[in-house]
Design a protein around this motif. Structure first.
Motif, mmCIF file in Angstrom:
data_model
loop_
_atom_site.group_PDB
_atom_site.id
_atom_site.type_symbol
_atom_site.label_atom_id
_atom_site.label_comp_id
_atom_site.label_asym_id
_atom_site.label_seq_id
_atom_site.Cartn_x
_atom_site.Cartn_y
_atom_site.Cartn_z
ATOM 1 N N LEU A 59 0.827 -1.204 0.000
ATOM 2 C CA LEU A 59 0.000 0.000 0.000
ATOM 3 C C LEU A 59 0.864 1.258 0.000
ATOM 4 C CD1 LEU A 59 -2.853 -0.948 2.518
ATOM 5 C CD2 LEU A 59 -3.050 -0.669 0.037
ATOM 6 N N ILE A 60 1.941 1.240 0.814
ATOM 7 C CA ILE A 60 2.828 2.403 0.884
ATOM 8 C C ILE A 60 3.587 2.566 -0.434
ATOM 9 C CG2 ILE A 60 4.816 3.383 2.090
ATOM 10 C CD1 ILE A 60 2.174 3.517 3.611
ATOM 11 N N ASP A 61 3.970 1.450 -1.064
ATOM 12 C CA ASP A 61 4.634 1.530 -2.366
ATOM 13 C C ASP A 61 3.720 2.182 -3.395
ATOM 14 O OD1 ASP A 61 6.943 0.399 -1.497
ATOM 15 O OD2 ASP A 61 6.563 -1.609 -2.308
ATOM 16 N N GLN A 62 2.442 1.795 -3.341
ATOM 17 C CA GLN A 62 1.478 2.391 -4.261
ATOM 18 C C GLN A 62 1.340 3.895 -3.976
ATOM 19 O OE1 GLN A 62 -0.234 0.896 -6.904
ATOM 20 N NE2 GLN A 62 -0.789 3.009 -7.363
ATOM 21 N N GLN A 64 3.639 5.862 -2.606
ATOM 22 C CA GLN A 64 4.854 6.511 -3.082
ATOM 23 C C GLN A 64 4.850 6.651 -4.614
ATOM 24 O OE1 GLN A 64 7.448 7.910 -1.669
ATOM 25 N NE2 GLN A 64 6.841 7.549 0.448
ATOM 26 N N TYR A 65 4.392 5.610 -5.235
ATOM 27 C CA TYR A 65 4.337 5.643 -6.713
ATOM 28 C C TYR A 65 3.409 6.765 -7.182
ATOM 29 C CZ TYR A 65 3.282 4.223 -11.485
ATOM 30 O OH TYR A 65 3.081 4.207 -12.843
ATOM 31 N N ASP A 66 2.274 6.869 -6.496
ATOM 32 C CA ASP A 66 1.313 7.925 -6.878
ATOM 33 C C ASP A 66 1.904 9.310 -6.642
ATOM 34 O OD1 ASP A 66 -0.522 6.025 -7.634
ATOM 35 O OD2 ASP A 66 -1.591 6.037 -5.703
ATOM 36 N N PHE A 67 2.659 9.483 -5.542
ATOM 37 C CA PHE A 67 3.303 10.776 -5.295
ATOM 38 C C PHE A 67 4.350 11.077 -6.359
ATOM 39 C CE2 PHE A 67 1.983 10.684 -0.652
ATOM 40 C CZ PHE A 67 1.257 11.855 -0.719
ATOM 41 N N ARG A 68 5.119 10.094 -6.732
ATOM 42 C CA ARG A 68 6.182 10.311 -7.719
ATOM 43 C C ARG A 68 5.614 10.614 -9.117
ATOM 44 N NH1 ARG A 68 11.287 9.348 -6.246
ATOM 45 N NH2 ARG A 68 11.614 8.411 -4.197
ATOM 46 N N LYS A 69 4.444 10.043 -9.403
ATOM 47 C CA LYS A 69 3.841 10.279 -10.727
ATOM 48 C C LYS A 69 3.525 11.745 -10.952
ATOM 49 C CE LYS A 69 0.275 7.627 -10.855
ATOM 50 N NZ LYS A 69 -0.943 6.923 -11.336
ATOM 51 N N VAL A 70 3.207 12.446 -9.862
ATOM 52 C CA VAL A 70 2.744 13.832 -10.012
ATOM 53 C C VAL A 70 3.823 14.841 -9.614
ATOM 54 C CG1 VAL A 70 0.323 13.200 -9.723
ATOM 55 C CG2 VAL A 70 1.707 13.774 -7.712
ATOM 56 N N GLU A 71 5.097 14.412 -9.531
ATOM 57 C CA GLU A 71 6.146 15.345 -9.102
ATOM 58 C C GLU A 71 6.261 16.541 -10.057
ATOM 59 O OE1 GLU A 71 9.900 13.498 -8.448
ATOM 60 O OE2 GLU A 71 9.332 12.655 -6.497
ATOM 61 N N ASN A 72 6.262 16.268 -11.360
ATOM 62 C CA ASN A 72 6.345 17.368 -12.336
ATOM 63 C C ASN A 72 5.102 18.240 -12.261
ATOM 64 O OD1 ASN A 72 8.850 16.526 -13.249
ATOM 65 N ND2 ASN A 72 7.959 15.149 -14.796
ATOM 66 N N GLN A 73 3.964 17.588 -12.096
ATOM 67 C CA GLN A 73 2.702 18.332 -11.983
ATOM 68 C C GLN A 73 2.727 19.219 -10.750
ATOM 69 O OE1 GLN A 73 -1.173 16.254 -12.581
ATOM 70 N NE2 GLN A 73 -1.648 16.995 -10.493
ATOM 71 N N ASN A 74 3.298 18.702 -9.661
ATOM 72 C CA ASN A 74 3.373 19.481 -8.419
ATOM 73 C C ASN A 74 4.241 20.732 -8.611
ATOM 74 O OD1 ASN A 74 1.779 17.643 -7.114
ATOM 75 N ND2 ASN A 74 3.481 16.558 -6.114
ATOM 76 N N ILE A 75 5.341 20.561 -9.354
ATOM 77 C CA ILE A 75 6.213 21.717 -9.611
ATOM 78 C C ILE A 75 5.479 22.764 -10.438
ATOM 79 C CG2 ILE A 75 8.337 22.450 -10.744
ATOM 80 C CD1 ILE A 75 9.533 19.723 -9.967
ATOM 81 N N VAL A 158 8.988 15.151 2.299
ATOM 82 C CA VAL A 158 8.597 13.737 2.280
ATOM 83 C C VAL A 158 7.101 13.671 2.591
ATOM 84 C CG1 VAL A 158 10.874 12.961 2.998
ATOM 85 C CG2 VAL A 158 9.147 13.477 4.733
ATOM 86 N N PRO A 159 6.436 12.562 2.261
ATOM 87 C CA PRO A 159 5.020 12.426 2.624
ATOM 88 C C PRO A 159 4.843 12.493 4.140
ATOM 89 C CG PRO A 159 5.615 10.796 0.979
ATOM 90 C CD PRO A 159 6.894 11.438 1.423
ATOM 91 N N ASP A 307 10.955 -0.422 4.468
ATOM 92 C CA ASP A 307 11.077 0.673 3.503
ATOM 93 C C ASP A 307 10.109 0.376 2.380
ATOM 94 O OD1 ASP A 307 13.174 1.733 5.007
ATOM 95 O OD2 ASP A 307 14.619 0.444 3.993
ATOM 96 N N GLY A 308 9.973 1.319 1.505
ATOM 97 C CA GLY A 308 9.143 1.089 0.326
ATOM 98 C C GLY A 308 10.003 0.910 -0.911
ATOM 99 N N LEU A 309 9.379 0.416 -1.934
ATOM 100 C CA LEU A 309 10.091 0.212 -3.197
ATOM 101 C C LEU A 309 10.579 1.538 -3.776
ATOM 102 C CD1 LEU A 309 10.868 -1.845 -5.398
ATOM 103 C CD2 LEU A 309 8.647 -1.391 -6.464
ATOM 104 N N PHE A 310 9.829 2.592 -3.528
ATOM 105 C CA PHE A 310 10.166 3.904 -4.115
ATOM 106 C C PHE A 310 10.700 4.869 -3.063
ATOM 107 C CE2 PHE A 310 6.724 1.999 -6.579
ATOM 108 C CZ PHE A 310 7.286 1.964 -7.844
ATOM 109 N N ILE A 311 11.093 4.340 -1.907
ATOM 110 C CA ILE A 311 11.561 5.209 -0.827
ATOM 111 C C ILE A 311 13.072 5.222 -0.835
ATOM 112 C CG2 ILE A 311 11.583 5.575 1.667
ATOM 113 C CD1 ILE A 311 8.898 4.174 1.793
ATOM 114 N N LYS A 312 13.627 6.425 -0.789
ATOM 115 C CA LYS A 312 15.081 6.577 -0.822
ATOM 116 C C LYS A 312 15.611 6.835 0.577
ATOM 117 C CE LYS A 312 14.936 8.662 -5.441
ATOM 118 N NZ LYS A 312 15.245 9.882 -6.244
ATOM 119 N N GLY A 313 16.656 6.083 0.942
ATOM 120 C CA GLY A 313 17.351 6.314 2.213
ATOM 121 C C GLY A 313 16.406 6.302 3.386
#
Length: 633
Positions: A59-62, A64-75, A158-159, A307-313
């Motif tokens: 669930l957390i990986d999903q 994180q994935y959803d947050f990463r998908k919209v990074e450009n949109q967020n900017i 971070v989230p 950790d999550g699949l898309f979580i760094k450090g």
């Protein structure tokens, strides 16, 4: 001498040893079973916890994935907000701006915030955050100040979990063109229902389950139990998280956790610990699990971190704490304990019945046979179940029957022998009397001095024969004739017997010297008294040194008020004083005799309570007799 024990003691020792070995063995079996049950229980619930962690990680990986998908949109959205604020400033309507930012958003939601230079949310489309002080946490304050100082153009957080709505938010910060505010947008994703469905499914099997979101700055509990939520300050978040850290610290004894707790207690506002990083050090094993079993409180705790699949450090981690009940484990342990105790009791009962069987059929039977053997009776033991004991019993009875027959035969022979001796003694009496009388007549009427020596030898031999005759007559009749005591003059009898042995002493180159006190009377049978005196004098004549006197003394002992009769003779010391009064004992085998004399004396002493002793003083053997029976003097 080596100590010996009864058979029953050996059986008891053997049974007791088996019981001890069984008890130790049962304890070892119980301990192994208990350890195995605990290991199985731990493995089972560890596996369940890993399943829970894996499902939540997905669930957390999903997320994180959803947050990463919209990074450009967020900017794009933060830049869009920057431009709107730059144009409208005084007429800036934060809610309209938020609506416009969300027009073309199909998934998630944007919230808009204005943060003043005091790090306080001054305006917000999400009104619950208005007035929220972001500067109360040093790390957050430093980060926001970096944006105010234009060291960072756009900051992406971070989230973070919003305690009011239980939604996840990712914040972007950018300094306004006038430098008055930090423009902040929060991209919001709501996976609360998905988290709660999982929680409801897994919490059924546990006493409690808590899920915590950890990032570099803060540890937050995801509240999946309540329906209504309240806004928490950073300090409140820390205080509520302290219970988890304290519990985890007590279950691991980890000093790092205690340092975190101490930092929280000391200074909430200025702490700068990297929480995510410190907790990673605690969960440093392969499975990244910590478990703690407490049978006393009936609980089993499992802590897991992921950790999550898309979580760094150390960006974001998930901690799951599950508390399981150990009722089932305790029940299984009790069942094993009761089973082994029952088995142990059954074995003890069996051992008890084995002991009873051995006692009744081995020990008791053998003791009965031994008692009959000691009493010399035929064994009366019956109903013997042990073949070997039955064989022993029957053979013993056969031996007793054979012995009894031999005994009866010997008794008959002894009776016949005694009758023969009695008849022989009776036959000797008349001719012996005639010889004595005629020897006296010959001695009286012959005048040839040359013959006197030979006549004295004949007389001495006849007197010795007469003395032996009297001994033999007493021995053969003492157990059939009652020798009744009467009052006699002991002084007179001792004088007569000394005189009787004068000729015998003379022929044997010895002489008798008597010192006899007058008027001493005793209550004793006269024949038995003569046997006592005669045997002592005849022994003195036989064993004393030639040409040495033999002393016979009779006197009253004034100290003890008793009568003492002593016989003293020079000669070799007695070899074995302890055995001198035994039947058939001879000091010198070369000197033949009946071996009955002193044993006869011992029996007479015992009958009349006469104390006797044999000593060797100044080259003399001294036989002392102390009369304690009623007397007159």
């Amino acid at each position: 001498m080596r100590q010996r024990y009864k058979l029953n003691h050996y059986i008891l020792f053997f049974i007791f040893s088996i019981m001890i070995v069984m008890s130790v063995g049962q304890y070892i079996i119980y301990s192994n079973y208990k350890r195995s049950l605990i290991d199985d229980y731990k493995a089972k619930h560890t596996y369940k916890s890993q399943q829970v962690r894996e499902d939540y990680r997905l669930l957390i990986d999903q997320l994180q994935y959803d947050f990463r998908k919209v990074e450009n949109q967020n900017i794009l959205k933060i830049n869009q907000l920057y431009e709107r604020y730059e144009r409208e400033k005084k007429h800036f309507d934060i809610k309209k701006v938020a609506d416009e930012l969300n027009k073309d958003v199909a998934f998630g939601e944007y919230q808009v915030f204005l943060i003043n230079r005091d790090y306080i949310v001054e305006k917000a489309s999400y009104e619950n955050d208005i007035g929220y002080d972001l500067g109360q946490y040093k790390a957050m304050k430093d980060l926001l100040q970096s944006v105010f100082d234009k060291k960072i153009d756009i900051d992406i957080s971070v989230p973070i979990l919003d305690s009011t709505s239980m939604t996840f938010k990712r914040f972007l910060h950018k300094l306004s063109d006038d430098g008055k505010y930090l423009l902040q947008i929060g991209y919001v994703l709501n996976i609360y229902e998905n988290l709660k469905v999982k929680y409801q499914h897994y919490s059924r099997e546990a006493i409690s389950m808590n899920i915590y979101l950890v990032n570099e700055y803060i540890l937050q509990e995801i509240n999946l139990r309540d329906k209504l939520f309240t806004k928490k300050s950073i300090a409140d978040e820390w205080k509520s998280s302290k219970s988890l850290l304290s519990l985890l610290s007590s279950h691991t004894n980890d000093t790092k956790l205690q340092q975190i707790i101490d930092t929280i207690d000391r200074d909430v506002k200025n702490k700068s610990l990297n929480i995510s990083h410190e907790l990673s050090k605690v969960f440093n094993n392969k499975d990244r699990l910590i478990s703690y079993l407490d049978l006393k409180s009936n609980t089993f705790f499992i802590y897991s971190i992921t950790d999550g699949l898309f979580i760094k450090g150390n960006e974001m981690k998930l901690i799951i704490k599950i508390e399981y009940s150990t009722n089932e484990l305790q029940k299984n342990i009790r069942l094993v304990f009761y089973f082994l105790m029952t088995l142990c009791m059954v074995i003890f009962v069996i051992l008890y019945f084995i002991y009873l069987f051995l006692y009744n059929n081995v020990t008791n039977k053998l003791v009965g046979i031994i008692n009959d053997i000691q009493e010399g009776n035929k064994s009366s033991i019956r109903a013997i179940k042990i073949k070997e004991i039955d064989y022993l019993n029957s053979k013993y009875n056969e031996s007793v029957e054979k012995t009894n027959k031999e005994r009866e035969k010997n008794i008959l022979l002894l009776k016949e022998n005694k009758r023969f001796i009695a008849d022989t003694v009776h036959q000797i009496r008349t001719p012996l009397t005639n010889i004595l009388m005629n020897s006296e007549m010959v001695k009286k009427y012959q005048n040839d001095q040359k013959l006197l020596k030979f006549i004295n030898q004949i007389e001495a031999s006849v007197n010795m024969l007469s003395n032996s005759y009297e001994d033999l007559a007493y021995v053969t009749t003492c157990d059939t004739i009652e020798y009744r005591p009467t009052k006699i003059s002991l002084s007179k009898i001792v004088t007569q017997r000394v005189k009787f042995f004068e000729i015998i002493s003379e022929v044997n180159l010895k002489r008798n010297i008597s010192n006899i006190e007058d008027n001493i009377y005793l209550v004793i049978n006269d024949i038995e008294c003569e046997r006592l005196i005669d045997n002592n004098i005849s022994n003195a004549i036989k064993y004393a040194t030639p040409n040495k006197p033999i002393f016979v003394e009779l006197y009253n002992n004034k100290d003890t008020n008793g009568v003492i009769l002593e016989f003293k003779s020079f000669g070799k010391p007695i070899k074995n004083v302890a055995r001198i009064f035994e039947k058939n004992y001879r000091e010198y085998e070369a000197k033949r005799g009946l071996g009955l004399g002193l044993n006869m004396v011992k029996g007479i002493c015992k009958k009349y309570n006469i104390s006797y002793s044999a000593t060797y003083i100044d080259g003399q053997n001294i036989f002392t007799y102390t009369f304690n029976s009623p007397r007159e003097s």
